[in-house]
Design an enzyme around this catalytic site. Structure first.
Site, PDB file in Angstrom:
ATOM      1  N   CYS A 226      26.490  40.511  55.082  1.00  0.00           N
ATOM      2  CA  CYS A 226      25.703  40.712  53.864  1.00  0.00           C
ATOM      3  C   CYS A 226      24.366  39.986  53.947  1.00  0.00           C
ATOM      4  O   CYS A 226      24.238  38.825  53.546  1.00  0.00           O
ATOM      5  CB  CYS A 226      26.452  40.266  52.614  1.00  0.00           C
ATOM      6  SG  CYS A 226      25.566  40.725  51.108  1.00  0.00           S
ATOM      7  N   CYS A 424      23.949  46.314  49.414  1.00  0.00           N
ATOM      8  CA  CYS A 424      23.870  44.898  49.083  1.00  0.00           C
ATOM      9  C   CYS A 424      23.553  44.755  47.600  1.00  0.00           C
ATOM     10  O   CYS A 424      22.437  45.063  47.178  1.00  0.00           O
ATOM     11  CB  CYS A 424      22.786  44.209  49.917  1.00  0.00           C
ATOM     12  SG  CYS A 424      22.511  42.490  49.427  1.00  0.00           S
TER      13      CYS A 424
END
Length: 479
Positions: A226, A424
């Site tokens: 991430c 994200c």
């Protein structure tokens, strides 16, 4: 219990909303409406097997990728022969560690028993693979057990390397102003990074009541799980102070040359998010290489370019690349560790042998099939592809990888293509998120909304709905 009812119960219980309010929120979310209220939600037992192919499948890894792969294959095969090799009896909802850091979740909110997701007819070897031997179609566990396979799915995830930063060890996280939301141990079933960072938020607030502390948030030179997470901590902790009219001097030190790779998102961060705080200095091209915890000094390697002499023949200036070491003092520092493929994969012939992909699983970026071992596939963070080290990517890997593996089992060529989809939920403040969706080509929104816009709906979706979706749909191969 019906998965739709389980999902709704968790949304209602965790959010404090009524069922009517929860349904209204789903209606506001195109993703929720499209995926949760459709025919995709139901009992796992209602999914009809689509393939009579046979062969022993070994899945290595019991995180999100491994469990999703297992669930989908178990449903798709009429006579599944699946072995799962994974040491973790607990399953962590890892994206929830950021909400732990922000004080929105507790550890109990992000952990369940792995056995709840593993069917009785799946052989579960509670161990870790130490050696991959694809030339002989077998793996060897830490305990020395040899396990053969016809088909292999590698879902080991990645590993954190705090020790690659000189002077830093994992046991220093939570001391001397050092935090790292990533800190967890999948095998032990712990996620201390979330609770440590929540304490860090509160300690920072106490310090800000007495002065203006210096805070550094870092992002390493490696690929990471991430890519937006380092900035999530930056903005959430700053907003945590802002709520009480407090402030700090923030430095965001990243090896990148910008804030985000998607131009639309980068523009919002530059023009809206950071100016709102007014106390953030960006240090691009800076990689944390050492830390002096006792004296609170962080040392960065700064790479930059200078213009040299003018070349008359080429009619251009010479570009000189330079590197310097830069020391920065801090009161509080949030460290994102360098990350790499797990040792068992990195040291095997399954890994890319050179270039920036070295150490990651060598799979085709579209089919997720190994480029040299055609009975081997990958899913999740371990895959050496240009994009895709997020849970959302693993969810998109699932149907692609399983479809292609089934094709190979049936003697066909793999035709499903992964487009690099990555998502994200970039938290820019409490109550606002940019849902950054992109693929190999660039921005790839799932709905007709500006991909760079901050929205409350995405905060509510991420906080209240994504976790139940993970437990009751993704981990059961239903989406």
């Amino acid at each position: 219990m019906d998965k739709k009812k389980e999902f709704m119960d968790e949304v209602v219980n965790s959010s404090g909303m009524s069922r009517r309010e929860a349904l209204k929120l789903m209606g506001l979310s195109p993703i929720a409406a499209g995926l949760l209220l459709s025919g995709a939600v139901g009992e796992a037992t209602t999914v009809e097997a689509s393939s009579s192919a046979e062969g022993k499948i070994v899945i290595v890894g019991g995180g999100s990728g491994g469990i999703m792969a297992m669930a989908r294959l178990h449903s798709a095969l009429s006579n599944p022969n699946i072995t799962l090799i994974a040491p973790n009896e607990k399953h962590l909802y890892q994206p929830g560690q950021v909400f732990m850091a922000a004080g929105e979740y507790t550890f109990e909110d992000i952990v369940k028993d792995n056995k709840d997701f593993i069917p009785d007819d799946v052989e579960w070897i509670k161990d870790e693979v130490k050696t991959f031997d694809p030339d002989n179609n077998k793996v060897i566990t830490r305990a020395g057990q040899e396990v053969s396979y016809d088909y292999l799915v590698v879902a080991t995830g990645l590993q954190y390397h705090y020790e690659w930063i000189d002077g830093l060890t994992k046991d220093m996280i939570g001391k001397n102003g050092i935090s790292s939301v990533y800190l967890n141990d999948a095998e032990a079933g712990t996620a201390n990074g979330g609770s440590i960072t929540w304490d860090w938020f509160n300690n920072l607030k106490e310090a800000a009541k007495k002065g203006t502390p210096k805070v550094i948030c870092t992002q390493p030179a490696t690929a990471i799980k991430c890519g937006g997470a380092p900035q999530k901590i930056l903005y959430l902790s700053d907003d945590f102070l802002k709520k009480d009219n407090l402030s700090a001097d923030y430095t965001f030190a990243t090896t990148s040359s910008n804030l985000f790779s998607v131009p639309e998102v980068n523009k919002t961060l530059e023009e809206e998010v950071q100016p709102r705080y007014g106390n953030i200095t960006n240090k691009f091209g800076h990689n944390l290489v050492a830390i002096d915890a006792e004296n609170k000094i962080a040392t960065f390697e700064h790479k930059y370019e200078e213009q040299g002499e003018y070349d008359e023949d080429l009619e251009e200036y010479e570009i000189i690349k330079k590197t310097e070491r830069v020391e920065m003092k801090y009161d509080f520092i949030h460290i994102v560790p360098p990350m790499a493929g797990v040792d068992a994969v990195a040291s095997s012939s399954l890994a890319w042998q050179k270039g920036t992909g070295k150490g990651w699983l060598e799979v085709d970026q579209y089919t997720l099939q190994h480029r040299r071992y055609k009975n081997v596939f990958g899913i999740g963070d371990i895959c050496g592809v240009p994009k895709g080290k997020t849970g959302g990517s693993a969810r998109h890997h699932g149907p692609i990888m399983v479809g292609n593996l089934l094709a190979v089992m049936e003697g066909k060529e793999p035709k499903e293509k992964f487009d690099g989809y990555t998502v994200c939920p970039l938290k820019t403040q409490y109550g606002k998120i940019i849902l950054a969706e992109f693929d190999y080509k660039g921005a790839a929104p799932s709905f007709p909304l500006d991909v760079g816009e901050q929205r409350w709906i995405w905060w509510a979706f991420d906080l209240y709905m994504l976790k139940p979706m993970y437990w009751y749909l993704m981990m059961r191969g239903l989406m």
